[in-house]
Design a protein around this motif. Structure first.
Motif, mmCIF file in Angstrom:
data_model
loop_
_atom_site.group_PDB
_atom_site.id
_atom_site.type_symbol
_atom_site.label_atom_id
_atom_site.label_comp_id
_atom_site.label_asym_id
_atom_site.label_seq_id
_atom_site.Cartn_x
_atom_site.Cartn_y
_atom_site.Cartn_z
ATOM 1 N N SER A 260 0.838 -1.208 0.000
ATOM 2 C CA SER A 260 0.000 0.000 0.000
ATOM 3 C C SER A 260 0.872 1.257 0.000
ATOM 4 N N SER A 261 0.231 2.401 -0.173
ATOM 5 C CA SER A 261 0.997 3.662 -0.256
ATOM 6 C C SER A 261 1.743 3.935 1.046
ATOM 7 N N SER A 262 1.224 3.417 2.162
ATOM 8 C CA SER A 262 1.907 3.637 3.439
ATOM 9 C C SER A 262 2.744 2.429 3.840
ATOM 10 N N GLY A 263 2.826 1.445 2.954
ATOM 11 C CA GLY A 263 3.523 0.198 3.292
ATOM 12 C C GLY A 263 5.027 0.266 3.146
ATOM 13 N N VAL A 264 5.653 -0.838 3.524
ATOM 14 C CA VAL A 264 7.113 -0.900 3.580
ATOM 15 C C VAL A 264 7.751 -0.754 2.196
ATOM 16 N N VAL A 265 7.160 -1.387 1.192
ATOM 17 C CA VAL A 265 7.812 -1.414 -0.127
ATOM 18 C C VAL A 265 7.887 -0.003 -0.715
ATOM 19 N N VAL A 266 6.772 0.699 -0.649
ATOM 20 C CA VAL A 266 6.765 2.067 -1.182
ATOM 21 C C VAL A 266 7.733 2.941 -0.379
ATOM 22 N N SER A 267 7.721 2.780 0.950
ATOM 23 C CA SER A 267 8.639 3.572 1.797
ATOM 24 C C SER A 267 10.087 3.310 1.417
ATOM 25 N N MET A 268 10.399 2.012 1.187
ATOM 26 C CA MET A 268 11.790 1.666 0.834
ATOM 27 C C MET A 268 12.186 2.287 -0.502
ATOM 28 N N LEU A 269 11.284 2.197 -1.472
ATOM 29 C CA LEU A 269 11.581 2.764 -2.791
ATOM 30 C C LEU A 269 11.763 4.279 -2.693
ATOM 31 N N GLU A 270 10.920 4.903 -1.874
ATOM 32 C CA GLU A 270 11.042 6.361 -1.698
ATOM 33 C C GLU A 270 12.361 6.725 -1.039
ATOM 34 N N SER A 271 12.728 5.923 -0.010
ATOM 35 C CA SER A 271 13.986 6.243 0.687
ATOM 36 C C SER A 271 15.211 5.963 -0.189
ATOM 37 N N LEU A 272 15.028 5.109 -1.196
ATOM 38 C CA LEU A 272 16.134 4.859 -2.140
ATOM 39 C C LEU A 272 16.179 5.935 -3.237
ATOM 40 N N GLY A 273 15.242 6.860 -3.159
ATOM 41 C CA GLY A 273 15.236 7.973 -4.111
ATOM 42 C C GLY A 273 14.560 7.668 -5.428
ATOM 43 N N LYS B 189 5.067 3.400 9.671
ATOM 44 C CA LYS B 189 6.237 2.795 9.025
ATOM 45 C C LYS B 189 7.262 2.368 10.084
ATOM 46 N N SER B 190 7.140 2.946 11.300
ATOM 47 C CA SER B 190 8.110 2.592 12.343
ATOM 48 C C SER B 190 7.887 1.155 12.779
#
Lengths: 329, 300
Positions: free
Chosen positions: A151-164, B63-64
């Motif tokens: 989901s938009s708030s899920g881990v995968v999207v967060s990881m991709l965002e943090s990888l730029g 996310k935490s």
């Protein structure tokens, strides 16, 4: 058996194995009694259902005898789109991708990994429990969990965002399952992980039944792990592998892969397959007055797919039988 | 002591390996760890969010990894707040899951056992035909009979009818029968013959001599089938939608929830609570399942 002079005449019944002793005959009532209900059940829910499906396939949307359903199916295959707006070419293509991911890649990898896990890996029990979690918790729970991951708030999207990674607005808003280009492949990634782990359960059981003495004597003769895997272990469990492959061939067009759950029953964003398509019709039938007109079309479609699958299964069985060796240990 | 012994033997084995084998096994170990993390982490994430208070849970903070609130009360609140169709509670769905699962297990395993026993231990007219049916139904792919099957169940009054659905589940020619058949073939006839000489009738032989011998397999199949049935949403959706099980309830809750903050944490807690029985059963019985449930070759 009749004896005439010194010649013995074997009766037709004996040749066919239809001759029964008195003791065997005395047990017939018991045997027929214990199998009666299951036989009625299979007669109704397998044979009658299949005959009924065959008959229904020759009916039109109002239930009259007609070839309309087959015309619709053939038109759908030729034009690529059915009368309900589904792209059959896409459905079949995706079913094939699902099959390759699950059985060609996932299952093949699990044949090797389960051997290493069972025979050579420390902590194998813990790994085994973790790998079986998706299978144990079932589709609704596991897919529910994975939908949160994508989901938009899920881990995968967060990881991709943090990888730029510059994500399209729809992914940032609705997640990876809310975007046409990523939804189906996210499901496939999850399926691959699940099938690699899932094959372990049956394979591990088969490998565990091979006596350790076989491997120990091979090791004494200088046999390495790779040879052990490919030349000893895999031939030993070949009956299990070939049976699993036959089952896999049978599921060519029925695997749904959770598409119904992933897409909330809509098949949106390309999350479809033949299995999903058929299940969707079954659900439609449960809603009073909304599904009656599709009995004929669904049955004709099913029969058409069965005809496509049957040769694949029988050729597959023949080929697998050619390589079959009876291994005793 | 046992662990120390195992570690020592593993170390000794490791020392005897060639460099290639050490690299080979190390690569696989890394693969197993990565695979385990990929499988397990989503559940840690969901668990972490299931014990957040609705206030702590929001899209910016979920996310935490670790929560600070530990609101285990969410698991109790599931019983009052996890509601579908406006009035069907978690308790009702739990009860539906229990009766549907156990009724299925009882009739399905009983039918499978009886068919497998008859085929493996007796010669009778029709035996070859029944064996053929067992193999045929396993290996011939028939696609799209759902409509005809639904029509028949509807006509027989089996839709949303707990009193008749058991007969639909009484399939004695499925995967369980296939596995039991192999096991029955491996059981020596001498036990039944001795009992027969002692005056036991067929029912007594089946119940007191044969059944105890295949009990471990039946338990293994029961656990295996329990997991499949407990998580089956399709049967509840198609045949028993007025008696929603937990699996179907989760699907409906997720579909119909407007995703208030409280709804989401309750959903996470309900997901894990629903998964728990299957996981516990598997952990307890995993060796029994692996030893007993195997797939052999198909002949015929």
């Amino acid at each position: 058996m009749e004896v005439k002079g010194d010649k013995m005449k074997v009766t037709y019944k004996e040749r066919k194995g239809w001759h029964y002793s008195k003791l065997e005959k005395s047990k017939f009532p018991f045997v027929y009694l214990i199998v009666a209900l299951p036989v009625i059940q299979i007669a109704l829910f397998f044979f009658y259902v299949n005959l009924s499906s065959f008959a229904l396939s020759f009916t039109n949307s109002v239930g009259e005898w007609s070839l309309e359903s087959y015309k619709k199916v053939i038109n759908a295959f030729v034009s690529g789109e059915d009368h309900l707006g589904f792209s059959l070419h896409e459905l079949i293509g995706k079913s094939m991708i699902i099959w390759v991911v699950n059985h060609v890649i996932g299952f093949s990898i699990s044949i090797l990994t389960s051997f290493i896990l069972t025979k050579h890996m420390i902590g194998s029990k813990i790994f085994r429990i973790i790998y079986h979690i998706p299978g144990i918790v079932g589709g609704v729970v596991f897919i529910g969990v994975m939908k949160e991951m994508f989901s938009s708030s899920g881990v995968v999207v967060s990881m991709l965002e943090s990888l730029g990674v510059d994500l399209p607005i729809n992914i940032r808003k609705y997640g990876l399952l809310g975007y046409e280009q990523t939804a189906f492949w996210c499901v496939m990634a999850e399926q691959l992980i699940r099938s690699m782990a899932g094959g372990n359960m049956i394979m591990a059981g088969a490998y565990m039944r091979i006596p350790n003495e076989i491997f120990e004597s091979a090791q004494l003769e200088g046999c390495g792990i790779v040879r052990e895997a490919f030349q000893i272990a895999m031939p030993c469990i070949w009956p299990t592998i070939s049976t699993m492959l036959i089952f896999a061939l049978c599921s060519f067009f029925t695997a749904d892969c959770g598409m119904y759950l992933y897409s909330d029953g809509t098949g949106k964003f390309g999350m479809t397959s033949v299995g999903y398509y058929l299940y969707r019709f079954n659900v439609a039938l449960t809603i009073a007055s909304s599904g009656d007109h599709i009995y004929g079309y669904v049955s004709a479609f099913g029969l058409f797919m069965t005809l496509l699958t049957l040769p694949v299964v029988f050729i597959g069985r023949k080929l697998l039988a050619k390589f079959q060796e009876n291994v005793e240990f | 002591m046992n662990i120390k012994k195992k570690l020592n033997s593993a170390l000794l084995k490791w020392k005897n390996l060639s460099l290639f084998e050490k690299i080979f096994l190390t690569s696989f170990f890394i693969y197993f760890v990565v695979e385990a993390v990929l499988q397990f982490y989503p559940f840690v994430w969901v668990f972490n969010n299931s014990i957040k208070t609705p206030d702590e849970f929001n899209y910016a903070t979920n996310k935490s990894l670790l929560t600070t609130t530990w609101a285990f009360s969410n698991y109790i609140n599931v019983f009052s707040e996890f509601v579908i169709y406006g009035n069907i509670s978690y308790f009702t769905m739990l009860w539906n899951s229990i009766w549907q699962t156990f009724l299925y297990l009882f009739v399905n395993l009983l039918a499978s056992m009886l068919v497998a026993y008859a085929l493996a231990k007796f010669r009778f007219p029709g035996r070859g035909l029944l064996y053929g049916i067992m193999i045929f139904t396993q290996i011939v792919p028939i696609v799209g009979t759902g409509a005809a099957s639904y029509k028949l169940r509807y006509e027989l009054g089996m839709i949303n009818n707990p009193a008749t659905i058991w007969f639909y589940w009484m399939n004695g020619f499925d995967y369980s029968a296939f596995i039991m058949f192999g096991t029955f073939l491996g059981i020596s006839k001498s036990y039944s013959e001795s009992a027969e000489i002692d005056g036991a009738n067929e029912w007594q032989i089946l119940g007191r001599v044969v059944f105890p011998q295949i009990l471990p397999l039946i338990i293994a199949l029961a656990v295996n089938n329990f997991v499949a049935r407990w998580n089956d949403y399709a049967t509840a959706q198609i045949s028993l939608n007025k008696f929603p099980s937990l699996a179907y309830g989760l699907y409906l809750f997720q579909q119909n929830s407007n995703w208030s903050k409280s709804g989401k944490v309750i959903y996470y807690a309900a997901l894990l609570m629903t998964a728990l029985p299957g996981v516990l059963l598997y952990v307890v019985f995993q060796n029994l399942i692996i030893k007993n449930v195997s797939v052999g070759g198909i002949k015929g």
